[in-house]
Design an enzyme around this catalytic site. Structure first.
Site, PDB file in Angstrom:
ATOM      1  N   GLY A 124     -17.404  -5.551  -4.858  1.00  0.00           N
ATOM      2  CA  GLY A 124     -16.492  -5.631  -3.714  1.00  0.00           C
ATOM      3  C   GLY A 124     -16.895  -4.663  -2.606  1.00  0.00           C
ATOM      4  O   GLY A 124     -16.836  -5.008  -1.422  1.00  0.00           O
ATOM      5  N   SER A 136     -14.563  -9.208  -6.200  1.00  0.00           N
ATOM      6  CA  SER A 136     -15.285  -8.412  -7.194  1.00  0.00           C
ATOM      7  C   SER A 136     -15.014  -8.952  -8.593  1.00  0.00           C
ATOM      8  O   SER A 136     -13.866  -9.224  -8.950  1.00  0.00           O
ATOM      9  CB  SER A 136     -14.827  -6.956  -7.095  1.00  0.00           C
ATOM     10  N   GLY A 137     -16.081  -9.082  -9.396  1.00  0.00           N
ATOM     11  CA  GLY A 137     -15.958  -9.685 -10.726  1.00  0.00           C
ATOM     12  C   GLY A 137     -15.076  -8.922 -11.701  1.00  0.00           C
ATOM     13  O   GLY A 137     -14.350  -9.517 -12.497  1.00  0.00           O
ATOM     14  N   HIS A 138     -15.110  -7.585 -11.625  1.00  0.00           N
ATOM     15  CA  HIS A 138     -14.455  -6.824 -12.695  1.00  0.00           C
ATOM     16  C   HIS A 138     -12.939  -6.672 -12.529  1.00  0.00           C
ATOM     17  O   HIS A 138     -12.291  -6.047 -13.359  1.00  0.00           O
ATOM     18  CB  HIS A 138     -15.133  -5.458 -12.887  1.00  0.00           C
ATOM     19  N   CYS A 151     -10.159   5.814  -7.010  1.00  0.00           N
ATOM     20  CA  CYS A 151     -11.095   6.521  -6.142  1.00  0.00           C
ATOM     21  C   CYS A 151     -10.499   7.820  -5.619  1.00  0.00           C
ATOM     22  O   CYS A 151     -11.214   8.770  -5.376  1.00  0.00           O
ATOM     23  CB  CYS A 151     -11.474   5.642  -4.954  1.00  0.00           C
TER      24      CYS A 151
HETATM   25  C1  LIG Z   1     -11.861  -2.405  -6.677  1.00  0.00           C
HETATM   26  C2  LIG Z   1     -11.738  -2.668  -5.223  1.00  0.00           C
HETATM   27  C3  LIG Z   1     -12.855  -2.655  -4.381  1.00  0.00           C
HETATM   28  C4  LIG Z   1     -14.230  -2.272  -4.866  1.00  0.00           C
HETATM   29  O1  LIG Z   1     -14.817  -3.241  -5.670  1.00  0.00           O
HETATM   30  P1  LIG Z   1     -16.110  -2.816  -6.553  1.00  0.00           P
HETATM   31  O2  LIG Z   1     -16.581  -4.093  -7.143  1.00  0.00           O
HETATM   32  O3  LIG Z   1     -15.598  -1.855  -7.570  1.00  0.00           O
HETATM   33  O4  LIG Z   1     -17.084  -2.227  -5.611  1.00  0.00           O
HETATM   34  C5  LIG Z   1     -12.688  -2.960  -3.046  1.00  0.00           C
HETATM   35  N1  LIG Z   1     -11.479  -3.261  -2.553  1.00  0.00           N
HETATM   36  C6  LIG Z   1     -10.373  -3.285  -3.327  1.00  0.00           C
HETATM   37  C7  LIG Z   1      -9.071  -3.647  -2.726  1.00  0.00           C
HETATM   38  C8  LIG Z   1     -10.464  -2.979  -4.675  1.00  0.00           C
HETATM   39  O5  LIG Z   1      -9.365  -2.988  -5.437  1.00  0.00           O
END
Ligand SMILES: *Cc1c(COP(=O)(O)O)cnc(C)c1O
Length: 400
Positions: free
Chosen positions: A70, A199-201, A324
């Site tokens: 993401g 984002s996949g996770h 974060c």
């Molecule tokens: C988790 C998250 C991201 C970052 O995604 P990653 O795949 O961990 O880099 C970005 N934006 C939001 C709103 C998120 O919750």
């Protein structure tokens, strides 16, 4: 009992996703760019994954670009829109104060390069107002970037309305939909989205993989120079195991979305109702425009970090602020943005549920959490002062 209520930070990988990944990790290990049959098979799998994700977003396969997650998709969408804008003499970007840091820090970098950034406020309900987006639009606006659903308070923004507004003015519109995709219906055509990050996770897929959706005809600069992968715009051998796992996880989420929403919403509501009776506790953000799994609350006179540690001792995984920002003692920028006083924002707790969670787990948290809050307050000088000064408001924020 181990209870995982931190699904907004990341989710466990589903069996479906693991099975798909295993195929790429074992038999189909070829490089999708190779011309021999191993390569051709890998390339077929890659394009199947692209088509499947496109279908689940109501996009075309040619509009899907694989990224490392993401954050990369956010960086790519925003920097390229800025690049195009600058070339046309447009150096104004609109966003909000409560975006993810992948967006906010990219915007900060652009500010240093001479861009003017308008960060719209978020109201107490955790929502951005469409009229305020409209009022902020200018002749020189190069991009509007507003998240689909917030990662801390879970509120869902009026994305179709903002999309329509931008489309009518031909202003590029990007949305960080990382917390929305796989959890609520997202349709890039109906929502009139030009660029979208996922984002996949965050939906039971693997980490380290994501997508940038770029609507056909919209401008997209190269992000990583290298080979011809991703139509030459993002070089580097594709992370096929991750990509196949992500596509399988997304498809499973989309197929079961209605039942998942029903189940997770019921669990979430039970949790909120059970926690409400705790004195001086607040639910953050609107309860109706909210992703199913999010519970965001504040407990006055309690330190969020201590609360997390005590929950952890009881086997319960939660979060204060986003993953974060936790680790720093600064209260979350999101909670401050919706108008919480610093001392209240310090006592924040986010519990994020998924369809893998159970009612028994909710019951266990309802048994443990009120006692932990009570015992932390017993030891808190802040709480004592608040009681002595009659500052404790034994009310719960009103829902609408
Ligand atoms: C988790 C998250 C991201 C970052 O995604 P990653 O795949 O961990 O880099 C970005 N934006 C939001 C709103 C998120 O919750």
């Amino acid at each position: 009992m181990e209870i995982y209520f931190d699904n907004a930070a990341t989710t466990p990988v589903s069996q479906t996703a693991r099975d798909a990944m295993m195929v790429a990790l074992t038999e189909e290990y070829g490089n999708p760019s190779s011309l021999h049959h191993k390569g051709r098979t890998a390339n077929e799998r890659l394009e199947e994954a692209r088509a499947s994700i496109a279908k689940d977003l109501n996009a075309d396969p040619g509009e899907i670009y694989f990224t490392s997650g993401g954050s990369e998709a956010d960086n790519w969408a925003i920097t390229q829109a800025a690049e195009l804008g600058a070339r046309r003499g447009k150096k104004h970007i609109i966003s909000t104060v409560f975006e993810h840091h992948a967006v906010l820090h990219t915007l900060k970098k652009l500010q240093k390069q001479g861009f003017e950034v308008t960060l719209l406020p978020v109201h107490e309900d955790g929502l951005v107002r469409v009229e305020e987006v409209k009022a902020a639009l200018r002749e020189d606006t190069a991009l509007v970037t507003i998240m689909y659903a917030n990662n801390e308070v879970g509120t869902i923004q009026p994305i179709p309305e903002i999309g329509a507004l931008c489309r009518a003015r031909r202003i590029p519109f990007h949305t960080d939909a990382v917390q929305a995709v796989g959890h609520i219906p997202v349709d890039v055509k109906a929502d009139q989205i030009d660029y979208l990050s996922l984002s996949g996770h965050k939906f039971h897929g693997p980490k380290g993989v994501g997508v940038l959706y770029c609507r056909r005809g919209m401008y997209l600069t190269n992000f990583i120079e290298g080979g011809a992968q991703e139509r030459g715009k993002r070089g580097g051998t594709e992370a096929l195991p991750n990509i196949m796992g992500m596509a399988a996880a997304l498809h499973e989420s989309v197929e079961h979305m209605d039942e998942n929403i029903k189940k997770v919403t019921a669990l979430r509501n039970k949790l909120i109702e059970g926690l409400r009776p705790i004195p001086a506790s607040y639910v953050n953000g609107d309860l109706n425009h909210r992703v199913p799994g999010n519970v965001s609350m504040c407990f006055e006179g309690v330190e969020g970090e201590s609360l997390l540690l005590r929950l952890d001792l009881a086997g319960i995984c939660g979060s204060s602020g986003s993953a974060c920002t936790s680790g720093s003692l600064e209260p979350s920028h999101v909670l401050l943005s919706i108008g919480l006083p610093v001392e209240v924002a310090h006592g924040s707790l986010r519990l994020s549920l998924s369809e893998w969670n159970t009612e028994a787990e909710v019951d266990e948290v309802l048994k443990q959490l009120p006692e932990i809050v009570y015992s932390l307050r017993q030891m808190s000088p802040v709480w004592e002062d608040m009681l002595a000064e009659g500052k404790v408001r034994n009310v719960v924020m009103e829902e609408n």
